[in-house]
Write a protein that holds these residues in place. Structure first.
Motif, PDB file in Angstrom:
ATOM      1  N   GLU A  24     -39.789 -19.329 -21.917  1.00 21.95           N
ATOM      2  CA  GLU A  24     -39.140 -20.595 -22.271  1.00 21.95           C
ATOM      3  C   GLU A  24     -38.037 -20.374 -23.300  1.00 21.95           C
ATOM      4  O   GLU A  24     -36.953 -20.946 -23.195  1.00 21.95           O
ATOM      5  CB  GLU A  24     -40.171 -21.603 -22.804  1.00 21.95           C
ATOM      6  CG  GLU A  24     -41.135 -22.125 -21.756  1.00 21.95           C
ATOM      7  CD  GLU A  24     -42.248 -21.146 -21.371  1.00 21.95           C
ATOM      8  OE1 GLU A  24     -42.462 -20.118 -22.075  1.00 21.95           O
ATOM      9  OE2 GLU A  24     -42.906 -21.397 -20.345  1.00 21.95           O
ATOM     10  N   LYS A  25     -38.301 -19.526 -24.296  1.00 22.80           N
ATOM     11  CA  LYS A  25     -37.306 -19.243 -25.342  1.00 22.80           C
ATOM     12  C   LYS A  25     -36.098 -18.521 -24.745  1.00 22.80           C
ATOM     13  O   LYS A  25     -34.950 -18.874 -25.032  1.00 22.80           O
ATOM     14  CB  LYS A  25     -37.936 -18.417 -26.466  1.00 22.80           C
ATOM     15  CG  LYS A  25     -36.970 -18.022 -27.556  1.00 22.80           C
ATOM     16  CD  LYS A  25     -36.452 -19.231 -28.308  1.00 22.80           C
ATOM     17  CE  LYS A  25     -35.573 -18.806 -29.476  1.00 22.80           C
ATOM     18  NZ  LYS A  25     -34.954 -19.943 -30.143  1.00 22.80           N
ATOM     19  N   LEU A  26     -36.352 -17.516 -23.905  1.00 23.99           N
ATOM     20  CA  LEU A  26     -35.243 -16.797 -23.278  1.00 23.99           C
ATOM     21  C   LEU A  26     -34.442 -17.737 -22.391  1.00 23.99           C
ATOM     22  O   LEU A  26     -33.207 -17.722 -22.414  1.00 23.99           O
ATOM     23  CB  LEU A  26     -35.749 -15.601 -22.473  1.00 23.99           C
ATOM     24  CG  LEU A  26     -34.666 -14.760 -21.790  1.00 23.99           C
ATOM     25  CD1 LEU A  26     -33.672 -14.199 -22.805  1.00 23.99           C
ATOM     26  CD2 LEU A  26     -35.301 -13.629 -20.990  1.00 23.99           C
ATOM     27  N   ALA A  27     -35.127 -18.577 -21.642  1.00 27.39           N
ATOM     28  CA  ALA A  27     -34.449 -19.545 -20.773  1.00 27.39           C
ATOM     29  C   ALA A  27     -33.535 -20.455 -21.590  1.00 27.39           C
ATOM     30  O   ALA A  27     -32.393 -20.718 -21.201  1.00 27.39           O
ATOM     31  CB  ALA A  27     -35.475 -20.374 -20.007  1.00 27.39           C
ATOM     32  N   ASN A  54     -25.735 -12.487 -20.350  1.00 29.09           N
ATOM     33  CA  ASN A  54     -26.297 -13.451 -21.298  1.00 29.09           C
ATOM     34  C   ASN A  54     -27.692 -13.047 -21.776  1.00 29.09           C
ATOM     35  O   ASN A  54     -28.043 -13.248 -22.939  1.00 29.09           O
ATOM     36  CB  ASN A  54     -26.319 -14.851 -20.699  1.00 29.09           C
ATOM     37  CG  ASN A  54     -24.926 -15.436 -20.576  1.00 29.09           C
ATOM     38  OD1 ASN A  54     -24.000 -15.024 -21.282  1.00 29.09           O
ATOM     39  ND2 ASN A  54     -24.759 -16.378 -19.677  1.00 29.09           N
ATOM     40  N   ILE A  55     -28.485 -12.475 -20.887  1.00 28.89           N
ATOM     41  CA  ILE A  55     -29.818 -11.999 -21.278  1.00 28.89           C
ATOM     42  C   ILE A  55     -29.684 -10.863 -22.286  1.00 28.89           C
ATOM     43  O   ILE A  55     -30.383 -10.831 -23.311  1.00 28.89           O
ATOM     44  CB  ILE A  55     -30.648 -11.566 -20.044  1.00 28.89           C
ATOM     45  CG1 ILE A  55     -31.079 -12.802 -19.254  1.00 28.89           C
ATOM     46  CG2 ILE A  55     -31.856 -10.726 -20.460  1.00 28.89           C
ATOM     47  CD1 ILE A  55     -31.750 -12.490 -17.922  1.00 28.89           C
ATOM     48  N   ALA A  56     -28.778  -9.931 -22.014  1.00 30.87           N
ATOM     49  CA  ALA A  56     -28.564  -8.819 -22.946  1.00 30.87           C
ATOM     50  C   ALA A  56     -28.144  -9.348 -24.320  1.00 30.87           C
ATOM     51  O   ALA A  56     -28.650  -8.887 -25.351  1.00 30.87           O
ATOM     52  CB  ALA A  56     -27.518  -7.858 -22.389  1.00 30.87           C
ATOM     53  N   LYS A  57     -27.257 -10.317 -24.342  1.00 26.57           N
ATOM     54  CA  LYS A  57     -26.830 -10.902 -25.617  1.00 26.57           C
ATOM     55  C   LYS A  57     -27.989 -11.584 -26.313  1.00 26.57           C
ATOM     56  O   LYS A  57     -28.190 -11.425 -27.521  1.00 26.57           O
ATOM     57  CB  LYS A  57     -25.702 -11.918 -25.386  1.00 26.57           C
ATOM     58  CG  LYS A  57     -24.358 -11.300 -25.110  1.00 26.57           C
ATOM     59  CD  LYS A  57     -23.301 -12.380 -24.908  1.00 26.57           C
ATOM     60  CE  LYS A  57     -21.973 -11.773 -24.496  1.00 26.57           C
ATOM     61  NZ  LYS A  57     -20.973 -12.805 -24.184  1.00 26.57           N
ATOM     62  N   ALA A  58     -28.777 -12.352 -25.576  1.00 24.76           N
ATOM     63  CA  ALA A  58     -29.914 -13.073 -26.159  1.00 24.76           C
ATOM     64  C   ALA A  58     -30.942 -12.111 -26.739  1.00 24.76           C
ATOM     65  O   ALA A  58     -31.571 -12.406 -27.760  1.00 24.76           O
ATOM     66  CB  ALA A  58     -30.557 -13.975 -25.107  1.00 24.76           C
TER      67      ALA A  58
END
Length: 104
Positions: A24-27, A54-58
């Protein structure tokens, strides 16, 4: 199922967990639904390049780390995956794996 997609999903889940993030947090951080992240981690959907960036940045990692599958070639990891398979699979799947094993 595409092996690379499976490994990518496992890697994302692993890196997300190490960061202490829920799906949920990653989403939330990448502006996708938790359901989409779940599908990505279980290799039921192909990610866009933009989503991977975006996932890599997050996760505060370099994009290439998403594709570092070295851990999954470790013999202890492989043994643990086989053990999980044996513990969670029905008789039909275990027999199918055994037939494959016997052909090697």
């Amino acid at each position: 199922m595409n092996d690379t997609l499976v490994l990518l999903g496992k890697q994302i889940a692993n890196l997300r967990s190490k960061k202490g993030f829920t799906q949920e947090k990653l989403a939330e951080l990448v502006n996708y639904s938790p359901n989409h992240i779940s599908k990505l981690e279980s290799a039921r959907t192909n990610p866009s390049f933009e989503l991977l960036v975006n996932i890599a940045k997050a996760l505060d990692i370099e994009l290439k780390e998403l594709f570092n599958f070295d851990e999954y070639e470790d013999i202890n990891y492989i043994k643990s995956e086989f053990n999980k398979f044996l513990k969670t699979s029905d008789t039909k799947r275990i027999k199918a794996l055994y037939k494959i094993y016997k052909t090697l």
